[in-house]
Design an enzyme around this catalytic site. Structure first.
Site, PDB file in Angstrom:
ATOM      1  N   LYS A 152      76.774  60.153  78.116  1.00 42.13           N
ATOM      2  CA  LYS A 152      76.531  60.827  76.823  1.00 42.13           C
ATOM      3  C   LYS A 152      76.910  62.304  76.918  1.00 42.13           C
ATOM      4  O   LYS A 152      77.453  62.878  75.974  1.00 42.13           O
ATOM      5  CB  LYS A 152      75.055  60.703  76.405  1.00 42.13           C
ATOM      6  CG  LYS A 152      74.629  59.307  76.060  1.00 42.13           C
ATOM      7  CD  LYS A 152      75.074  58.918  74.653  1.00 42.13           C
ATOM      8  CE  LYS A 152      74.468  57.660  74.157  1.00 42.13           C
ATOM      9  NZ  LYS A 152      75.118  56.439  74.090  1.00 42.13           N
ATOM     10  N   LYS A 190      83.229  47.360  77.000  1.00 38.49           N
ATOM     11  CA  LYS A 190      82.290  46.393  76.427  1.00 38.49           C
ATOM     12  C   LYS A 190      82.316  46.439  74.909  1.00 38.49           C
ATOM     13  O   LYS A 190      82.778  47.420  74.314  1.00 38.49           O
ATOM     14  CB  LYS A 190      80.879  46.674  76.936  1.00 38.49           C
ATOM     15  CG  LYS A 190      80.269  47.975  76.438  1.00 38.49           C
ATOM     16  CD  LYS A 190      78.749  47.956  76.600  1.00 38.49           C
ATOM     17  CE  LYS A 190      78.116  49.086  75.802  1.00 38.49           C
ATOM     18  NZ  LYS A 190      76.684  48.954  75.603  1.00 38.49           N
ATOM     19  N   LYS A 197      78.278  49.039  69.461  1.00 41.28           N
ATOM     20  CA  LYS A 197      78.277  49.672  68.130  1.00 41.28           C
ATOM     21  C   LYS A 197      79.067  50.961  68.175  1.00 41.28           C
ATOM     22  O   LYS A 197      79.878  51.248  67.300  1.00 41.28           O
ATOM     23  CB  LYS A 197      76.845  49.967  67.698  1.00 41.28           C
ATOM     24  CG  LYS A 197      76.114  48.754  67.217  1.00 41.28           C
ATOM     25  CD  LYS A 197      74.607  49.020  67.173  1.00 41.28           C
ATOM     26  CE  LYS A 197      73.862  47.799  67.654  1.00 41.28           C
ATOM     27  NZ  LYS A 197      72.652  48.094  68.406  1.00 41.28           N
TER      28      LYS A 197
HETATM   29  P1  ADP Z   1      74.947  48.944  71.537  1.00 41.82           P
HETATM   30  O1  ADP Z   1      75.484  48.985  72.922  1.00 41.82           O
HETATM   31  O2  ADP Z   1      75.762  48.104  70.647  1.00 41.82           O
HETATM   32  O3  ADP Z   1      74.660  50.288  70.964  1.00 41.82           O
HETATM   33  P2  ADP Z   1      72.236  48.613  72.370  1.00 41.82           P
HETATM   34  O4  ADP Z   1      72.557  49.683  73.342  1.00 41.82           O
HETATM   35  O5  ADP Z   1      71.158  48.881  71.399  1.00 41.82           O
HETATM   36  O6  ADP Z   1      73.562  48.196  71.606  1.00 41.82           O
HETATM   37  O7  ADP Z   1      71.917  47.297  73.180  1.00 41.82           O
HETATM   38  C1  ADP Z   1      70.899  46.376  72.876  1.00 41.82           C
HETATM   39  C2  ADP Z   1      70.916  45.224  73.826  1.00 41.82           C
HETATM   40  O8  ADP Z   1      72.165  44.532  73.730  1.00 41.82           O
HETATM   41  C3  ADP Z   1      70.782  45.591  75.308  1.00 41.82           C
HETATM   42  O9  ADP Z   1      70.014  44.618  75.963  1.00 41.82           O
HETATM   43  C4  ADP Z   1      72.183  45.571  75.824  1.00 41.82           C
HETATM   44  O10 ADP Z   1      72.246  45.278  77.193  1.00 41.82           O
HETATM   45  C5  ADP Z   1      72.785  44.453  75.002  1.00 41.82           C
HETATM   46  N1  ADP Z   1      74.213  44.664  74.857  1.00 41.82           N
HETATM   47  C6  ADP Z   1      74.839  45.594  74.080  1.00 41.82           C
HETATM   48  N2  ADP Z   1      76.177  45.473  74.187  1.00 41.82           N
HETATM   49  C7  ADP Z   1      76.398  44.454  75.063  1.00 41.82           C
HETATM   50  C8  ADP Z   1      77.568  43.829  75.588  1.00 41.82           C
HETATM   51  N3  ADP Z   1      78.771  44.205  75.210  1.00 41.82           N
HETATM   52  N4  ADP Z   1      77.415  42.818  76.462  1.00 41.82           N
HETATM   53  C9  ADP Z   1      76.199  42.397  76.826  1.00 41.82           C
HETATM   54  N5  ADP Z   1      75.053  42.925  76.375  1.00 41.82           N
HETATM   55  C10 ADP Z   1      75.142  43.937  75.496  1.00 41.82           C
END
Ligand code: ADP
Ligand code: TRP
Length: 329
Positions: A111, A194, A197
């Site tokens: 970040k 990955k 969002k």
């Molecule tokens: P984002 O990465 O989309 O902002 P979050 O950080 O809020 O979403 O993640 C919420 C949950 O979803 C966590 O348990 C995270 O490990 C899982 N997660 C998010 N993106 C992935 C991904 N590409 N593959 C596997 N798990 C994911």
């Protein structure tokens, strides 16, 4: 019976990464365990969401949890900010979390690199808030994707440290929950990294069939294999990784053989992948749309969830206060 806790930030609609990384594993075990699933709206504040959108985001994610299959009659489904005890435990845990270790967290360093103009203290202590979410219910298992592995290691470190300092066996070692197949990382279809969002490459649970087809057909590939059994480039390997998650094993095998014999047509691969994603997402989307318009149901779920979560949280925080030496006059 084990205690299971997980949450997802309410920063936007849920995508396949959230679903396969965290939500689906939670749903699989929700009926056999003591389960808590929450919407991490405090965590979303680190990126300063527009107050006009905050509530709507929470509402959307809530409908998405329910549409995906979280059962509020069995699991405790709640909004993080409805449970004030989480902020108290966060404060208490912060006293034993060291700035050096927080600064060394990969998500924090990432970040700082990407958003040097917004390095707030909430971001630095993000893993402490996450540990508070988990330890608030003394979780044994935490369904999360691979990207959260380090945060969970920190949760265990804070728990062990607390136990050592106060000479108790109070907090458990909260372990990620991967069903023995390793933690999942759902890649993006844009060639690297990955699905996320903030990466802008999500296929969302709420996407229409048409959107899904469009996104998948646009997936990055390469010029195709030149020699039999050659190694896949990252973009192509990513398509196969998603296929392994959503498609039947014989579909994966069929296209792997086509790749290995250099006969693969990426157009066919993508068409099949799009249809398999749709088969998984479409029924969820229909349920989300139905639930999202049912205000009375949503507010009942939130009210009951908050009550159940507070009861568990209150017990932990009062025990923690006692261990730390707080006494009533
Ligand atoms: P984002 O990465 O989309 O902002 P979050 O950080 O809020 O979403 O993640 C919420 C949950 O979803 C966590 O348990 C995270 O490990 C899982 N997660 C998010 N993106 C992935 C991904 N590409 N593959 C596997 N798990 C994911
Ligand atoms: N940090 C998690 C993420 O970004 C979300 C989260 C917050 C969480 N608190 C949690 C996940 C507690 C599991 C348990 O993905």
């Amino acid at each position: 019976m084990e205690t299971v806790v997980s949450g997802i930030r309410s920063t936007g609609n849920l995508h396949l990464g959230n679903y396969f990384g965290a939500l689906r594993n939670f749903i699989r075990i929700q009926h056999e365990n003591r389960c808590f699933f929450f919407i991490a709206d405090y965590h979303s504040l680190t990126t300063h969401p527009d107050p006009k959108l905050l509530h709507e985001n929470v509402r959307n994610v809530l409908s998405e949890y329910l549409g995906a299959g979280v059962d509020p009659d069995t699991a405790t489904l709640y909004i993080q900010s409805d449970v004030p005890q989480v902020t108290e435990l966060y404060l208490l845990l912060n006293m034993h979390a060291y700035v050096g270790e927080l600064e060394r967290t990969s998500s924090f360093k990432d970040k700082v690199r990407k958003h040097a103009d917004n390095v707030n203290a909430g971001l630095l202590t993000y893993p402490v808030l996450m540990a508070a979410d988990i330890l608030l219910h003394k979780a044994d298992k935490v369904p999360v994707g691979k990207d959260q592995e380090q945060h969970l290691e920190m949760t265990r470190r804070f728990a062990r440290r607390f136990n050592n300092i106060y000479g108790v066996e109070y907090f458990p070692e909260s372990m990620p929950c991967d069903f023995g197949s390793g933690l999942i990382k759902v890649p993006g279809l844009d060639g690297n990294g990955k699905m996320g969002k903030s990466e802008g490459n999500g296929i969302f649970l709420i996407d229409s069939d048409k959107d899904i087809r469009k996104k998948v057909m646009r997936a990055v590939t390469d010029e195709g294999p030149k020699t039999p059994n050659s190694e896949m480039s990252e973009p192509v390997a990513n398509i196969f990784s998603i296929m392994k998650i959503v498609s039947a094993p014989d579909t994966v095998e069929y296209f792997t053989e086509k790749y290995n014999s250099c006969e693969i047509r990426y157009g066919d691969l993508k068409k099949q992948l799009a249809e398999d994603i749709i088969a998984c997402v479409a029924p969820i989307r229909e349920r989300i749309l139905e639930i999202r318009s049912n205000d009375a149901y949503l507010s009942k779920v939130v009210r009951e969830g908050a009550e159940k979560a507070r009861a568990s949280a209150e017990k932990t925080v009062s025990e923690v206060r006692e261990i730390m030496g707080f006494k009533k006059f």
